[in-house]
Scaffold this motif. Sequence first.
Motif, PDB file in Angstrom:
ATOM      1  N   ARG A 143       1.051  -1.272  -0.044  1.00 26.39           N
ATOM      2  CA  ARG A 143       0.043  -0.216  -0.448  1.00 26.39           C
ATOM      3  C   ARG A 143       0.834   1.362   0.066  1.00 26.39           C
ATOM      4  NH1 ARG A 143      -1.825   3.339   3.569  1.00 26.39           N
ATOM      5  NH2 ARG A 143      -1.118   1.982   4.982  1.00 26.39           N
ATOM      6  N   SER A 147      -0.490   8.253  -2.341  1.00 31.07           N
ATOM      7  CA  SER A 147      -1.549   7.775  -2.473  1.00 31.07           C
ATOM      8  C   SER A 147      -2.426   6.707  -3.086  1.00 31.07           C
ATOM      9  CB  SER A 147      -0.602   7.749  -4.115  1.00 31.07           C
ATOM     10  OG  SER A 147      -0.762   6.356  -4.712  1.00 31.07           O
ATOM     11  N   GLY A 148      -2.551   6.279  -1.644  1.00 29.73           N
ATOM     12  CA  GLY A 148      -3.375   5.095  -1.583  1.00 29.73           C
ATOM     13  C   GLY A 148      -3.722   4.562  -2.709  1.00 29.73           C
ATOM     14  N   ALA A 149      -2.823   4.032  -3.681  1.00 26.54           N
ATOM     15  CA  ALA A 149      -2.259   2.873  -4.495  1.00 26.54           C
ATOM     16  C   ALA A 149      -2.048   1.797  -3.934  1.00 26.54           C
ATOM     17  CB  ALA A 149      -1.959   3.281  -5.687  1.00 26.54           C
ATOM     18  N   ARG A 168      -0.807  -2.122 -10.069  1.00 24.85           N
ATOM     19  CA  ARG A 168      -1.404  -1.246  -9.682  1.00 24.85           C
ATOM     20  C   ARG A 168      -2.180  -1.770  -9.387  1.00 24.85           C
ATOM     21  NH1 ARG A 168       1.256   4.086 -11.402  1.00 24.85           N
ATOM     22  NH2 ARG A 168      -0.088   3.579 -13.226  1.00 24.85           N
ATOM     23  N   TRP A 169      -2.888  -1.008  -8.585  1.00 26.60           N
ATOM     24  CA  TRP A 169      -4.360  -1.431  -7.739  1.00 26.60           C
ATOM     25  C   TRP A 169      -4.379   0.147  -7.368  1.00 26.60           C
ATOM     26  CZ3 TRP A 169      -9.030  -3.420  -9.240  1.00 26.60           C
ATOM     27  CH2 TRP A 169     -10.134  -3.717  -7.961  1.00 26.60           C
ATOM     28  N   GLN A 170      -5.328   0.571  -8.464  1.00 24.50           N
ATOM     29  CA  GLN A 170      -6.094   1.895  -7.785  1.00 24.50           C
ATOM     30  C   GLN A 170      -7.557   2.498  -8.290  1.00 24.50           C
ATOM     31  OE1 GLN A 170      -3.230   5.745  -8.192  1.00 24.50           O
ATOM     32  NE2 GLN A 170      -4.107   6.152  -6.537  1.00 24.50           N
ATOM     33  N   ASN A 171      -8.061   2.996  -7.560  1.00 24.34           N
ATOM     34  CA  ASN A 171      -9.976   3.497  -8.007  1.00 24.34           C
ATOM     35  C   ASN A 171     -10.354   2.274  -8.563  1.00 24.34           C
ATOM     36  OD1 ASN A 171      -9.125   5.818  -6.770  1.00 24.34           O
ATOM     37  ND2 ASN A 171      -8.466   6.785  -8.443  1.00 24.34           N
ATOM     38  N   GLY A 172     -10.143   1.317  -8.198  1.00 23.60           N
ATOM     39  CA  GLY A 172     -10.782  -0.106  -8.473  1.00 23.60           C
ATOM     40  C   GLY A 172     -10.506  -0.372 -10.338  1.00 23.60           C
ATOM     41  N   LYS A 173      -9.410   0.152 -10.649  1.00 26.20           N
ATOM     42  CA  LYS A 173      -8.539  -0.766 -12.282  1.00 26.20           C
ATOM     43  C   LYS A 173      -7.257  -0.793 -11.520  1.00 26.20           C
ATOM     44  CE  LYS A 173     -11.045   3.541 -14.216  1.00 26.20           C
ATOM     45  NZ  LYS A 173     -11.170   5.342 -14.885  1.00 26.20           N
TER      46      LYS A 173
END
Length: 183
Positions: A143, A147-149, A168-173
Amino acid sequence: MRRTAPALILCAVLAACSPAADTGNATAADNGVLPTGPDTAISNVAQAELPAGLAALVETTVPGMTIAEAERKEREGRVYYDVEGTRPDGSAVEIDVLQAPDGKLTAVEVQRDIDWASAPAEVRTAAAAKKDAFAPQRVIESRQVDSGATIYELFAPGRKDEPAMEVRWQNGKAEVLGERWAH
């Protein structure tokens, strides 16, 4: 000679229309597999020798964490402290801390090992879609503090020292990275 010239022209045309041969040197953007990373100088650091303020930063980042060990890593002109330990519930955790040239310490990642099956389905699907997909032998969920990614570091069979693929996993992508993540 008259028969040779048309045959040579035909061969040239067919060669020009054929797909390029796979040389095995595909970039990570093509197959998802990262090249070998930069050299890293690693040294163990006794808890008493940790930089001032590092223990307090660890406590702020993961409240109640018990420090078990720390390493100092120097890579591409950056200095990191990898601090390993346990959370109050007993689960293993690692915090990567970047030390700026002026001595300022910044927590950049909070990491833990996970089972591949517990990674988000979209992350597993993105990795599996790559040409040289593999079943990871180890997965680190990392984590990113700023950025929270979340970066999923996937270790391929025979490559235990560094991840062979990162997603990379961020904003559901989910996105398979074409270059090694900075931290």
